[in-house]
Enzyme design. Structure first.
Site, PDB file in Angstrom:
ATOM      1  N   GLN A  79      24.265  38.483  53.503  1.00 40.13           N
ATOM      2  CA  GLN A  79      25.679  38.110  53.414  1.00 40.13           C
ATOM      3  C   GLN A  79      26.628  38.735  54.431  1.00 40.13           C
ATOM      4  OE1 GLN A  79      29.443  38.211  50.311  1.00 40.13           O
ATOM      5  NE2 GLN A  79      27.462  38.683  49.472  1.00 40.13           N
ATOM      6  N   SER A  80      26.487  40.052  54.666  1.00 36.15           N
ATOM      7  CA  SER A  80      27.521  40.725  55.471  1.00 36.15           C
ATOM      8  C   SER A  80      27.603  40.165  56.893  1.00 36.15           C
ATOM      9  CB  SER A  80      27.237  42.231  55.520  1.00 36.15           C
ATOM     10  OG  SER A  80      25.988  42.468  56.150  1.00 36.15           O
ATOM     11  N   LYS A 137       8.586  39.466  67.269  1.00 38.79           N
ATOM     12  CA  LYS A 137       7.590  40.486  67.607  1.00 38.79           C
ATOM     13  C   LYS A 137       6.451  39.894  68.439  1.00 38.79           C
ATOM     14  CE  LYS A 137       8.816  43.357  63.718  1.00 38.79           C
ATOM     15  NZ  LYS A 137       8.606  43.545  62.300  1.00 38.79           N
ATOM     16  N   GLU A 201      25.444  45.084  48.709  1.00 33.87           N
ATOM     17  CA  GLU A 201      26.845  45.040  48.276  1.00 33.87           C
ATOM     18  C   GLU A 201      27.270  46.167  47.321  1.00 33.87           C
ATOM     19  OE1 GLU A 201      29.559  42.808  48.865  1.00 33.87           O
ATOM     20  OE2 GLU A 201      30.605  44.216  47.576  1.00 33.87           O
ATOM     21  N   ASP A 230      30.011  43.401  51.463  1.00 34.50           N
ATOM     22  CA  ASP A 230      29.369  42.468  52.395  1.00 34.50           C
ATOM     23  C   ASP A 230      30.392  41.664  53.195  1.00 34.50           C
ATOM     24  OD1 ASP A 230      26.717  43.014  51.997  1.00 34.50           O
ATOM     25  OD2 ASP A 230      26.500  41.644  50.330  1.00 34.50           O
ATOM     26  N   GLY A 309      50.415  49.733  43.505  1.00 36.66           N
ATOM     27  CA  GLY A 309      51.604  50.048  44.290  1.00 36.66           C
ATOM     28  C   GLY A 309      52.653  50.750  43.442  1.00 36.66           C
ATOM     29  N   GLY A 310      53.844  50.818  43.938  1.00 39.48           N
ATOM     30  CA  GLY A 310      54.926  51.507  43.248  1.00 39.48           C
ATOM     31  C   GLY A 310      55.603  50.654  42.175  1.00 39.48           C
ATOM     32  N   GLN A 311      55.203  49.374  42.063  1.00 37.49           N
ATOM     33  CA  GLN A 311      55.820  48.480  41.083  1.00 37.49           C
ATOM     34  C   GLN A 311      54.827  48.278  39.948  1.00 37.49           C
ATOM     35  OE1 GLN A 311      58.874  47.706  41.689  1.00 37.49           O
ATOM     36  NE2 GLN A 311      59.095  47.823  43.909  1.00 37.49           N
TER      37      GLN A 311
HETATM   38  N1  CAO Z   1      10.722  37.745  63.708  1.00 40.38           N
HETATM   39  C1  CAO Z   1       9.911  38.767  63.329  1.00 40.38           C
HETATM   40  N2  CAO Z   1      10.304  39.717  62.478  1.00 40.38           N
HETATM   41  C2  CAO Z   1      11.533  39.625  61.973  1.00 40.38           C
HETATM   42  C3  CAO Z   1      12.421  38.586  62.313  1.00 40.38           C
HETATM   43  C4  CAO Z   1      11.953  37.618  63.236  1.00 40.38           C
HETATM   44  N3  CAO Z   1      12.725  36.606  63.626  1.00 40.38           N
HETATM   45  N4  CAO Z   1      13.573  38.776  61.655  1.00 40.38           N
HETATM   46  C5  CAO Z   1      13.424  39.888  60.907  1.00 40.38           C
HETATM   47  N5  CAO Z   1      12.199  40.396  61.090  1.00 40.38           N
HETATM   48  C6  CAO Z   1      11.630  41.613  60.509  1.00 40.38           C
HETATM   49  C7  CAO Z   1      12.351  42.859  60.963  1.00 40.38           C
HETATM   50  O1  CAO Z   1      11.989  43.196  62.261  1.00 40.38           O
HETATM   51  C8  CAO Z   1      11.900  43.852  59.918  1.00 40.38           C
HETATM   52  O2  CAO Z   1      10.614  44.329  60.250  1.00 40.38           O
HETATM   53  P1  CAO Z   1      10.244  45.907  60.370  1.00 40.38           P
HETATM   54  O3  CAO Z   1      10.789  46.567  59.166  1.00 40.38           O
HETATM   55  O4  CAO Z   1       8.761  45.869  60.420  1.00 40.38           O
HETATM   56  O5  CAO Z   1      10.854  46.428  61.594  1.00 40.38           O
HETATM   57  C9  CAO Z   1      11.725  42.979  58.678  1.00 40.38           C
HETATM   58  O6  CAO Z   1      11.810  41.624  59.132  1.00 40.38           O
HETATM   59  C10 CAO Z   1      12.709  43.186  57.579  1.00 40.38           C
HETATM   60  O7  CAO Z   1      14.034  43.382  58.053  1.00 40.38           O
HETATM   61  P2  CAO Z   1      15.056  44.224  57.172  1.00 40.38           P
HETATM   62  O8  CAO Z   1      14.465  45.573  56.917  1.00 40.38           O
HETATM   63  O9  CAO Z   1      16.380  44.196  57.773  1.00 40.38           O
HETATM   64  O10 CAO Z   1      15.096  43.367  55.813  1.00 40.38           O
HETATM   65  P3  CAO Z   1      14.925  43.838  54.316  1.00 40.38           P
HETATM   66  O11 CAO Z   1      14.859  42.588  53.537  1.00 40.38           O
HETATM   67  O12 CAO Z   1      13.810  44.792  54.112  1.00 40.38           O
HETATM   68  O13 CAO Z   1      16.286  44.623  53.994  1.00 40.38           O
HETATM   69  C11 CAO Z   1      18.693  44.819  53.875  1.00 40.38           C
HETATM   70  C12 CAO Z   1      17.460  43.902  53.763  1.00 40.38           C
HETATM   71  C13 CAO Z   1      19.913  43.957  53.725  1.00 40.38           C
HETATM   72  C14 CAO Z   1      18.666  45.856  52.729  1.00 40.38           C
HETATM   73  C15 CAO Z   1      18.673  45.536  55.235  1.00 40.38           C
HETATM   74  O14 CAO Z   1      18.540  44.585  56.236  1.00 40.38           O
HETATM   75  C16 CAO Z   1      19.899  46.385  55.495  1.00 40.38           C
HETATM   76  O15 CAO Z   1      20.062  47.477  54.939  1.00 40.38           O
HETATM   77  N6  CAO Z   1      20.796  45.913  56.368  1.00 40.38           N
HETATM   78  C17 CAO Z   1      21.974  46.630  56.800  1.00 40.38           C
HETATM   79  C18 CAO Z   1      23.033  46.636  55.739  1.00 40.38           C
HETATM   80  C19 CAO Z   1      23.433  45.238  55.326  1.00 40.38           C
HETATM   81  O16 CAO Z   1      23.821  44.404  56.095  1.00 40.38           O
HETATM   82  N7  CAO Z   1      23.408  45.041  54.017  1.00 40.38           N
HETATM   83  C20 CAO Z   1      24.010  43.847  53.465  1.00 40.38           C
HETATM   84  C21 CAO Z   1      23.058  42.903  52.994  1.00 40.38           C
HETATM   85  S1  CAO Z   1      23.906  41.663  52.071  1.00 40.38           S
HETATM   86  O17 CAO Z   1      24.033  42.311  50.559  1.00 40.38           O
END
Ligand code: CAO
Length: 488
Positions: A79-80, A137, A201, A230, A309-311
């Site tokens: 989302q973010s 990758k 979030e 987000d 706020g103040g109101q």
């Molecule tokens: N091709 C190949 N690999 C890909 C890819 C692509 N096109 N797109 C993503 N990936 C891989 C990443 O490289 C990563 O691999 P490694 O961990 O091996 O390096 C893997 O997919 C997972 O990515 P991620 O760790 O970002 O995803 P997650 O689901 O495990 O975590 C989240 C999700 C949101 C917790 C994490 O991305 C995060 O903390 N983001 C920053 C904060 C944020 O934006 N949070 C808001 C989310 S909305 O509530």
């Protein structure tokens, strides 16, 4: 100022002409004329407005979009990040969303309401974008990404900390490949003890000071429905990106933009940090607990529905409550309209009674005052109350349900609520662009299907030949690995 410079420039031009008349060497004359022309041009530019182009004479909304010409390499998910790039797309940027082959943004399949169709979670956060699938990758995938980095202006990502580096897309690599590239990231936390943590979030709401200050004093901390961690951070990031784009017009180089969700939430909760500091100097008199005689602790408490706020303000029941969970109105006892409030609720003596006449006198009695106002609001529906109160400029707002907002015709007219057609899910409702620019009108286009624009981007953006495309595709860099037959 501008007049003065024009005069000076004219003087220099005269001098130069005079010099030209003298029997001097040709080059000297040419130099003098050139410098005079420069001075005039400088003065004219000042009058015209800082070297800006002449104001367009096309009708407003007909001279392109605000971010036309800006290309975004969108590595965002959930989302973010998508909130941010959706805004940039609505403002006219070409947003190329890179997704993992076969899977895509995880939200495509989350909270699905229609089988085999992209979820509303995804469609409502990814309008106006193009989708390309690339395995980042895979060596050939990396090659394609490098080409995209060369043609894009901004890379936006919200991977877990370190994920972008693990793909080989370090700042050094990106900056070397395209020194103009802006690299914008959302992370859960900024540098510090938690920088390596993944964040969603509600974690941000809790660590950014929102949860500890939301809810009622005698209840647990609460998270809010509005996605301030987000979507709030996505908004912050969008501002960071356009600011960096503006700075690049002067410096010619890109930079890193970082928005930590904790920081974004704290920024939105800044009035609560204000109250934290006020505590040192005495009780927070606008909080209900002051009137209730309950002492304050050493941290900003939860304030229920008290106005920040103040109101002083509260949520009060209207006709139909509590059976109807949304038959409520927010009522603010704004000081300048106190007399009107007294008349409306039938307490005219409160206008002059020293116990009620001043904001200070009222503070310890807020519970009693709002209880009396509620006796009046309960005789009206929330919309009737709103209509009466607005006649007297008394600030108030009905508690609107999502059902009521979805049906609100004025929000449809402004494009804040829009109906969107989608090939696999049919028509759905979305929130359009809440930021209205009079010269860059938003058209909300449906979100892309997974990899819908892969060929188009390889051909039109990267100008790859059919042979190159076939080779990349053949390598498996753009498609999901084939599932092995279990029986085999
Ligand atoms: N091709 C190949 N690999 C890909 C890819 C692509 N096109 N797109 C993503 N990936 C891989 C990443 O490289 C990563 O691999 P490694 O961990 O091996 O390096 C893997 O997919 C997972 O990515 P991620 O760790 O970002 O995803 P997650 O689901 O495990 O975590 C989240 C999700 C949101 C917790 C994490 O991305 C995060 O903390 N983001 C920053 C904060 C944020 O934006 N949070 C808001 C989310 S909305 O509530």
């Amino acid at each position: 100022m501008a007049k003065k410079s024009k005069k000076t420039a004219k003087k220099s031009a005269k001098k130069a002409k005079a010099a030209a008349k003298k029997p001097a060497r040709r080059t000297v004359v040419a130099k003098a004329v050139k410098s005079a022309k420069k001075a005039v041009a400088k003065a004219v530019a000042k009058v015209a407005g800082n070297g800006m182009p002449k104001p367009s004479n096309k009708p407003f909304g007909m001279d392109g979009k605000a971010l036309q010409g800006v290309r975004i390499l969108d590595f965002t998910h959930v989302q973010s990040g998508p909130t941010c790039t959706q805004l940039l797309a609505w403002f006219g940027a070409d947003v190329i969303k890179v997704e993992r082959p076969g899977i895509g943004d995880i939200t495509r399949g989350q909270l699905r309401d229609v089988p085999n169709a992209d979820s509303l979670y995804f469609t409502m956060l990814n309008h106006n974008k193009r989708s390309i699938t690339i395995d980042s990758k895979h060596p050939q995938g990396k090659r394609v990404l490098d080409e995209l980095i060369k043609t894009c202006d901004v890379l936006v990502e919200n991977f877990a900390p370190g994920a972008l580096d693990r793909m080989g897309l370090t700042w050094d690599h990106i900056h070397k490949t395209n020194p103009r590239m802006i690299v914008a990231s959302v992370k859960g936390f900024g540098p510090g003890p938690y920088e390596d943590c993944k964040v969603y979030e509600n974690v941000a709401q809790c660590t950014g000071g929102s949860a500890s200050t939301t809810g009622f004093r005698d209840g647990p901390p609460l998270v809010t429905g509005a996605q301030i961690g987000d979507s709030g951070t996505g908004l912050h990031l969008a501002l960071g990106i356009v600011t960096a784009l503006f700075q690049r017009t002067r410096t010619g180089r890109g930079q890193k933009v970082l928005c930590a969700m904790q920081d974004g939430v704290l920024n939105l909760a800044r009035v609560k940090l204000r109250d934290q500091q006020r505590l040192k100097h005495g009780p927070l008199t606008e909080y209900s607990q002051y009137g209730e005689g309950i002492p304050f602790g050493d941290a900003t408490p939860r304030a229920g529905n008290d106005s920040g706020g103040g109101q002083p303000g509260r949520i009060l029941m209207c006709k139909g409550a509590p059976d109807d969970p949304n038959a409520y109105i927010y009522f603010i006892t704004q000081a300048p309209v106190w007399e009107a409030i007294c008349d409306v609720i039938g307490e005219p003596t409160w206008k002059t009674d020293p116990e009620y006449a001043t904001p200070k006198a009222r503070l310890p009695k807020l519970n009693q005052i709002f209880a009396r106002i509620e006796q009046w609001t309960m005789t009206k529906t929330k919309f009737e109350a709103m209509e009466i109160l607005n006649q007297f400029d008394i600030p108030c707002g009905p508690i609107l349900s999502m059902k009521e907002l979805a049906a609100d015709q004025s929000l449809r007219k402004t494009g804040t609520v829009v109906e969107v057609e989608h090939p696999t899910r049919g028509t759905y409702l979305s929130v359009g662009n809440p930021i209205k620019l009079s010269d860059s009108i938003t058209e909300v286009k449906r979100s892309p299907l997974l990899g819908e624009h892969t060929d188009e981007i390889l051909t039109d953006v990267l100008k790859l030949s059919a042979k190159d495309i076939a080779e990349i595709k053949g390598s498996g860099a753009l498609s999901a690995p084939e599932k092995k037959d279990k029986a085999a």
